[in-house]
Enzyme design. Sequence first.
Site, PDB file in Angstrom:
ATOM      1  N   ARG A  84     -16.849  -7.537  15.806  1.00 41.69           N
ATOM      2  CA  ARG A  84     -17.857  -7.352  17.745  1.00 41.69           C
ATOM      3  C   ARG A  84     -17.960  -5.846  18.337  1.00 41.69           C
ATOM      4  O   ARG A  84     -18.043  -4.487  17.701  1.00 41.69           O
ATOM      5  CB  ARG A  84     -16.532  -7.469  17.533  1.00 41.69           C
ATOM      6  CG  ARG A  84     -15.297  -7.629  18.173  1.00 41.69           C
ATOM      7  CD  ARG A  84     -14.258  -6.467  18.620  1.00 41.69           C
ATOM      8  NE  ARG A  84     -13.134  -5.684  18.517  1.00 41.69           N
ATOM      9  CZ  ARG A  84     -12.190  -5.866  18.267  1.00 41.69           C
ATOM     10  NH1 ARG A  84     -11.641  -7.176  17.166  1.00 41.69           N
ATOM     11  NH2 ARG A  84     -11.199  -4.822  18.388  1.00 41.69           N
TER      12      ARG A  84
ATOM     13  N   GLU B  58       0.737  -1.733  -0.236  1.00 47.16           N
ATOM     14  CA  GLU B  58      -0.330   0.187   0.015  1.00 47.16           C
ATOM     15  C   GLU B  58       0.430   1.150   0.229  1.00 47.16           C
ATOM     16  O   GLU B  58       1.918   1.350   0.472  1.00 47.16           O
ATOM     17  CB  GLU B  58      -0.751   0.265   1.535  1.00 47.16           C
ATOM     18  CG  GLU B  58      -1.794  -1.403   1.405  1.00 47.16           C
ATOM     19  CD  GLU B  58      -2.740  -0.821   2.549  1.00 47.16           C
ATOM     20  OE1 GLU B  58      -2.044   0.104   3.339  1.00 47.16           O
ATOM     21  OE2 GLU B  58      -3.526  -1.762   2.646  1.00 47.16           O
TER      22      GLU B  58
HETATM   23  C1  MV4 Z   1      -1.007   2.070   7.687  1.00 47.37           C
HETATM   24  C2  MV4 Z   1      -0.921   3.449   7.637  1.00 47.37           C
HETATM   25  C3  MV4 Z   1      -0.211   3.595   7.200  1.00 47.37           C
HETATM   26  N1  MV4 Z   1      -0.697   4.112   5.432  1.00 47.37           N
HETATM   27  N2  MV4 Z   1      -1.069   2.182   6.284  1.00 47.37           N
HETATM   28  C4  MV4 Z   1      -1.619   0.329  11.927  1.00 47.37           C
HETATM   29  C5  MV4 Z   1      -2.883  -1.492  12.443  1.00 47.37           C
HETATM   30  C6  MV4 Z   1      -3.808  -1.913  11.588  1.00 47.37           C
HETATM   31  N3  MV4 Z   1      -4.490  -1.756  11.345  1.00 47.37           N
HETATM   32  C7  MV4 Z   1      -2.950  -0.732   9.952  1.00 47.37           C
HETATM   33  N4  MV4 Z   1      -1.891   0.224  10.809  1.00 47.37           N
HETATM   34  C8  MV4 Z   1      -1.320   0.713   9.905  1.00 47.37           C
HETATM   35  N5  MV4 Z   1      -1.753   1.288   8.367  1.00 47.37           N
HETATM   36  C9  MV4 Z   1      -1.003   2.731   5.166  1.00 47.37           C
HETATM   37  N6  MV4 Z   1      -1.172   2.519   4.007  1.00 47.37           N
HETATM   38  C10 MV4 Z   1      -0.427   3.735   9.590  1.00 47.37           C
HETATM   39  C11 MV4 Z   1      -0.885   2.476  10.102  1.00 47.37           C
HETATM   40  C12 MV4 Z   1      -0.357   3.195  11.578  1.00 47.37           C
HETATM   41  C13 MV4 Z   1      -1.729   3.167  12.168  1.00 47.37           C
HETATM   42  C14 MV4 Z   1      -3.185   3.195  12.124  1.00 47.37           C
HETATM   43  C15 MV4 Z   1      -4.109   3.211  12.921  1.00 47.37           C
HETATM   44  C16 MV4 Z   1      -3.241   3.448  14.535  1.00 47.37           C
HETATM   45  C17 MV4 Z   1      -2.330   3.760  14.619  1.00 47.37           C
HETATM   46  C18 MV4 Z   1      -1.787   3.485  13.928  1.00 47.37           C
HETATM   47  C19 MV4 Z   1       0.082   3.901  13.876  1.00 47.37           C
HETATM   48  C20 MV4 Z   1       0.768   2.778  13.446  1.00 47.37           C
HETATM   49  C21 MV4 Z   1       0.904   2.801  11.858  1.00 47.37           C
END
Ligand code: MV4
Length: 672
Positions: A292, A200
Site C-alpha cells: 500500500r 529466525e
Molecule cells: C525482528 C527483530 C529482530 N530480529 N526479527 C517487529 C515487527 C515485525 N514486523 C518484525 N519485528 C522485528 N523482527 C529478527 N530476526 C526485531 C523486530 C522488531 C522491530 C522491527 C522493526 C521495527 C521495530 C521493531 C521493534 C521491536 C522488534
Amino acid sequence: MFTKILIANRGEIACRVAATARRMGIKTVAVYSEADAGAKHVAVCDEAVLIGPPAAKESYLRADKIIEVALATGAQAIHPGYGFLSENAQFADACAKAGLVFIGPPASAISAMGSKSAAKALMEKAKVPLVPGYHGDNQDAEFLQTEADKITYPVLLKASAGGGGKGMRIVEQSADFKAALASCKREAINSFGDDKVLVERYLTRPRHIEIQVFADTQGDCVYLFERDCSVQRRHQKVLEEAPAPGMTAERRRAMGEAAVAAAKAVGYVGAGTVEFIANQDGSFYFMEMNTRLQVEHPVTEMITGLDLVEWQLRVAAGQPLPLKQEQLKLSGHALEARIYAENPDKGFLPSIGTLRHLRTPAANEFIVSQSSASIVRIDSGVREGDAISPFYDPMIAKLIVWGQDREQALAAMAKALAEYQIVGLASNVKFLQRLIGSKAFSEADLDTGLIERHHDALFPAAAPVAIEVLALASASLLLSERNAVNNAGSDPWTNTDGWRLNGSLQRRLAFVDDGTASPVDVMYEAGRWLLHHAQHQGQQFNQMTVLQQNGNAIEISLGDRTVSGTVVRQGEQFHVFHGGSHYVLGYVDPMLHAGDAEAEGGRLTAPMPGKIVALLVTQGEQVKKGAPLLIMEAMKMEHTIAAPADGLVEELLYAVGDQVSESAQLLVFKPA
Ligand code: MV4
C-alpha cells in the site's frame, strides 16, 4: 486517465489523495461514517456518500457498500489509502469483478506477501537477503528446536500470519525453546487463527529501513530510495526520515535492487514498501512487504520532489512509470513526526475530545536565508473545532520538514514543533520535542529500542513553571476581566472613585501547577500590576504591564524583561504557550465554586461584606456558565461572581459603589 475516483478512507490520507486528484483534474467521491459527517475529507471531496455507523466494520470496512457507491456515482477507480481495505486481497478482487480499478497491486501480490513464511520462500528464490532461520512447513517441536540450535541463540519465533509485532517470542537459550514455542503458537492461533511459526536469528539492535518501490503494468519497477523508521514505540512509528543516516551509495543500490527483486517476484504493480531490518554494520534482511501507500510516504516525496499519489493514479490508469531509475535523484533530508492525540504521561493513552484551539506552523513556506532553506508540510484530516473520536486512529497530523541536510531538517522540525499549539486534548508534541532534541536522535544513534533505552531522558520529572508563565496567565485573566467590564459599559479602570488606586488592594489568583497550589498575588497600582509569587523573587514584587494584546497573543513587560506568549483559557485551565513550550496551569476560581452551592434557588450571594465595583451584565441578559457577572471588593481583595450555570440574569439588586453585607443576595439568576 480517470475522470472520477472514489476514496475509500478518511482523515489525512483521504485529504492527501483528494489534493492530488484535484490538481490532476480528477473528480473525487468521499465515503464517510456517521461520525465523520462534518469531517474535512468530506468537505474537500467533490461528492460524499454516507456509508454507515461510526464503527469501521460497519462503514470504512464495508467493501460491498463502497463498491456500490463507486458504481452509483460513476467513479472508475477506488483509492484505498492505508489501513481499512488497503491490503485486503478480496476487496481488490471484488473491485476488478465490478469493473472498477483498485488503485493498488493485484490481489495475488497482496496475498503472496500476506503470509510471512510463504513470502520468505518467494524471497529466497528471488535471492533477497533473509535473516538466517527456518520458514518451512515442518512444525514439529523437536525439529524446530534443532533448527533453532543450528541458528544459535537468541532466536525469535514469529507467527507466520502475524504482523505489527504480534505473536513474537524471543528465546535466549535452547532450554527455554519448547515453552516459548507453545506460548507463541497459543497466541498465534488465538490472534490469527493459524499457529504456523517461523524461527529466525534474533538481531539485538536492529534498524528499520524500508525501500519505496514503484512498478507499472509494463513490467518496469524502480526504487525511490529508503526511509529510516527505527524510532518506534510498541511497533507504532513515531519519527521517520529519508534518507537513512549513514547510508552509503553502494548499500542504497544493494537494498534498492533487493527491494525491486522482491516486488518483481510477486508481480507487483503500484506503490509498495519493502521493509528490512538492518544491523548496525549495515547488513540487511527482508522482513515484509507493505502492499500500500505508507503513512510516511511524504518523506520520500520531499527528497525526490515527486508526488507518489500521482504516480499511483498514472500506474493504475495503465501509464508507464514517469521516470527511469537513472532519472531518480535524491536531494536534502526530510523528517516526519506523527502528531497524535495521546497522553505520553499516561502510557500514551489516546486522548479523545475536541480541538478547541489549533495553531500550526506556516506550511509550505520556503525560507531562504544565507545558507539555509527549509520546507514545512502538514498533512492533516482535522481542523480547529473538529473532534478526535474514539472510533479511529487518533492522529492529528503529520508534520513533515525538509532541509538541505539532516541538521537543517532537525532545526526546521524543532522550530515547527515549537510553533504547534493544541488545546482541547492531550498531544505528544512535547514528547516529540524531547525526542528530536535527544542526544541519541540528533546524533542518529538509531535503532528500534531508542525510546525505551532513553526513557528517563524522554520523561523527565516536571519542574515548577517559571514566573514568566504565571505572569502571562495572570495577564490573560486580568485582561479578559477588564474586557468583560468594558463590554458591560462601565470601566472601573478609569472611574474616579479611587478604589483601584488604593495600593493595598490585593487579590490572589489561585493557579495550580502540576497539582500543587502556585498562587500569584496581584496588586493594581497606577497603570501597572504588581505580581508576587512565593517561589519566585521571594518577597519582591514583579512589575507587570501589558505591552500588546492580539487575540490570545500577549506581550507583557515583567520587571525589566519583555515576555510574549499565547494564553488559551479552557474552563479551569490556562494553556500558556511560551518559548516553544506548552504549559498547563489549573485555575481555581473560588467564587465560581462558591456559586455552585448557592445556585440552588437562583440566589447569588456576597461571600463576605464588601462593595460592588463592577457590574458585567445587564438585566435580562442570557449568560453561559462561568461568565463573570459582577466584581466585588471585600477584605481588600477582588472577587468575581460568576454564573453557576447557563441562565438568565433576571434582576440586578445593587449598583456600582453599593456596600453589601455578608450573604446579601446580589442578583436574581434563573438557571436555564
Ligand atoms: C525482528 C527483530 C529482530 N530480529 N526479527 C517487529 C515487527 C515485525 N514486523 C518484525 N519485528 C522485528 N523482527 C529478527 N530476526 C526485531 C523486530 C522488531 C522491530 C522491527 C522493526 C521495527 C521495530 C521493531 C521493534 C521491536 C522488534
